[in-house]
Design a protein around this motif. Structure first.
Motif, short mmCIF file in Angstrom:
data_model
loop_
_atom_site.label_atom_id
_atom_site.label_comp_id
_atom_site.label_asym_id
_atom_site.label_seq_id
_atom_site.Cartn_x
_atom_site.Cartn_y
_atom_site.Cartn_z
N SER A 127 -4.97 9.88 -1.36
CA SER A 127 -5.98 9.02 -2.02
C SER A 127 -5.33 8.39 -3.25
O SER A 127 -4.27 8.84 -3.69
N GLU A 128 -5.99 7.39 -3.82
CA GLU A 128 -5.47 6.75 -5.04
C GLU A 128 -5.32 7.78 -6.16
O GLU A 128 -4.36 7.76 -6.93
N LEU A 153 -2.34 9.94 -5.46
CA LEU A 153 -1.12 9.16 -5.71
C LEU A 153 -0.82 9.12 -7.21
O LEU A 153 0.33 9.27 -7.65
N HIS A 154 -1.86 8.96 -7.99
CA HIS A 154 -1.73 8.94 -9.44
C HIS A 154 -1.14 10.27 -9.91
O HIS A 154 -0.23 10.31 -10.74
N ARG A 189 2.50 10.44 -8.97
CA ARG A 189 3.30 9.59 -9.88
C ARG A 189 3.51 10.27 -11.22
O ARG A 189 4.61 10.25 -11.78
N GLU A 245 4.84 6.08 8.22
CA GLU A 245 4.16 6.68 7.06
C GLU A 245 5.14 6.94 5.90
O GLU A 245 4.76 6.86 4.73
N GLN A 305 5.30 3.68 4.28
CA GLN A 305 4.06 3.40 3.53
C GLN A 305 4.03 4.17 2.21
O GLN A 305 3.70 3.63 1.16
N PHE A 306 4.41 5.46 2.28
CA PHE A 306 4.43 6.27 1.05
C PHE A 306 5.43 5.66 0.06
O PHE A 306 5.14 5.50 -1.13
N GLU A 315 6.45 2.63 -0.21
CA GLU A 315 5.98 1.35 -0.78
C GLU A 315 4.86 1.57 -1.81
O GLU A 315 4.63 0.72 -2.67
N ARG A 316 4.20 2.71 -1.72
CA ARG A 316 3.18 3.02 -2.74
C ARG A 316 3.84 3.54 -4.02
O ARG A 316 3.22 3.58 -5.08
N CYS A 317 5.09 3.97 -3.89
CA CYS A 317 5.82 4.50 -5.06
C CYS A 317 6.74 3.46 -5.69
O CYS A 317 7.22 3.65 -6.81
N SER A 327 9.49 -0.27 -4.62
CA SER A 327 9.95 -1.16 -3.55
C SER A 327 11.26 -0.64 -2.97
O SER A 327 12.13 -0.13 -3.70
#
Ligand SMILES: O=C(O)CCC(=O)C(=O)O
Ligand SMILES: [Fe+2]
Length: 288
Positions: free
Chosen positions: A26-27, A30-31, A34, A54, A57-58, A60-62, A64
């Motif tokens: 979830s957002e 992820l927070h 991070r 996946e 995807q993970f 790219e959420r962290c 580039s």
């Protein structure tokens, strides 16, 4: 949804993150991941089920994704590099202390490594914490290091006639014409945590700027022995489903090559970083 838990892994090195599946973060989770990444620079996850899609995807959420110029990509996934040792090979990738891509002008922020095929025993990965190691140096040496820059290269590894070209990994590596060097401060300020980190590593640092090879070697060897002390390092034993996300600006790692006769395959995604800045002089030092 289970609660995310972040528990220190050893005295100075890494944290284990549990209670999350990286494929469905979830957002809010992820927070938390991070924040843990900024705090620890090295996160261990167990029992993940992460397909290559996946994994991307993970990543790219962290950040580039940046390509590795030398490793073979996974079929159909150019952003994922294969870290492979076949059972008949003797050499492994990353078999000595290093940090990924320090030879780039703008080095990688992090790497996300996923276990795909593991030997029954062996094949652990060791890590070191470069912030803790720097903080424990004397104020005198810290100040000296703050004024220095070091040259990093990959020519001696991936270039023509370089180390890997003489090994049984030669055929699976490419890019011998893409080698290069970069100069970085020997102590950087971590762009997110603001902590000072020693930024030299045995794999890629070839000299201190303006120093002879012998002079460079003497100081670098001292620093390397300092970092490799028990109190700054830890060792991760991979299991099916393990994922490790490390920060290349404040850690080292090396892959133990102790499983000859068995195959090992890992998938690595590398994340782009930003230009590194020298740590400031003055009261940010915490020497003893
Ligand atoms: O295989 C490993 O455990 C690490 C290899 C390595 O140095 C890397 O993937 O960057
Ligand atoms: Fe590496």
């Amino acid at each position: 949804m289970s609660r995310i838990k972040v528990i220190p892994f050893s005295q100075n090195c890494g944290a284990t993150v549990s209670g999350v599946q990286l494929s469905t973060l979830s957002e809010q989770q992820l927070h938390a991941v991070r924040n843990a990444f900024v705090q620890y620079g090295l996160l261990f996850f167990r029992d993940q089920s992460l397909s290559p899609e996946e994994h991307i995807q993970f990543a790219e959420r962290c950040g580039s994704i940046v390509m590795n110029k030398f490793f073979r990509p996974v079929d159909g996934y150019p952003g994922i590099a294969e870290v492979r040792k076949e059972k008949n090979q003797k050499t492994n990738i990353g078999g000595g202390w290093h940090t990924d891509h320090s030879y780039d002008e703008v080095p990688a922020k992090g790497s996300i490594l996923v276990a795909r095929d593991l030997p029954v025993v062996g094949g652990d990965t060791h890590f070191a914490n470069l912030c803790a190691a720097f903080d424990d140096l004397s104020l005198g040496l810290q100040k000296t290091l703050l004024s220095l820059r070091a040259v990093h290269s990959n020519r001696h590894l991936y270039g023509e006639g370089g180390y890997y070209s003489t090994t049984d990994l030669a055929d699976q590596l490419s890019g011998s014409d893409s080698v290069g060097d970069a100069v970085h401060p020997m102590v950087i300020v971590h762009p997110e945590s603001g902590r000072n980190a020693l930024y030299v590593n045995p794999g890629h640092t070839i000299a201190i700027e303006g120093w002879s090879v012998d002079e460079s070697k003497a100081l670098l060897d001292y620093l390397y022995a300092h970092v490799a002390q028990e109190k700054y390092i830890c060792k991760f034993d991979w299991q099916p489903g393990s994922v490790v996300y490390w920060d290349n600006r404040c850690t080292w790692h090396f892959a133990q090559n102790d499983y000859h006769g068995h195959a090992r395959l890992m998938h690595r995604i590398t994340l782009a970083g930003s230009r590194l800045s020298a740590a400031g002089h003055g009261d940010s030092l915490s020497g003893i």
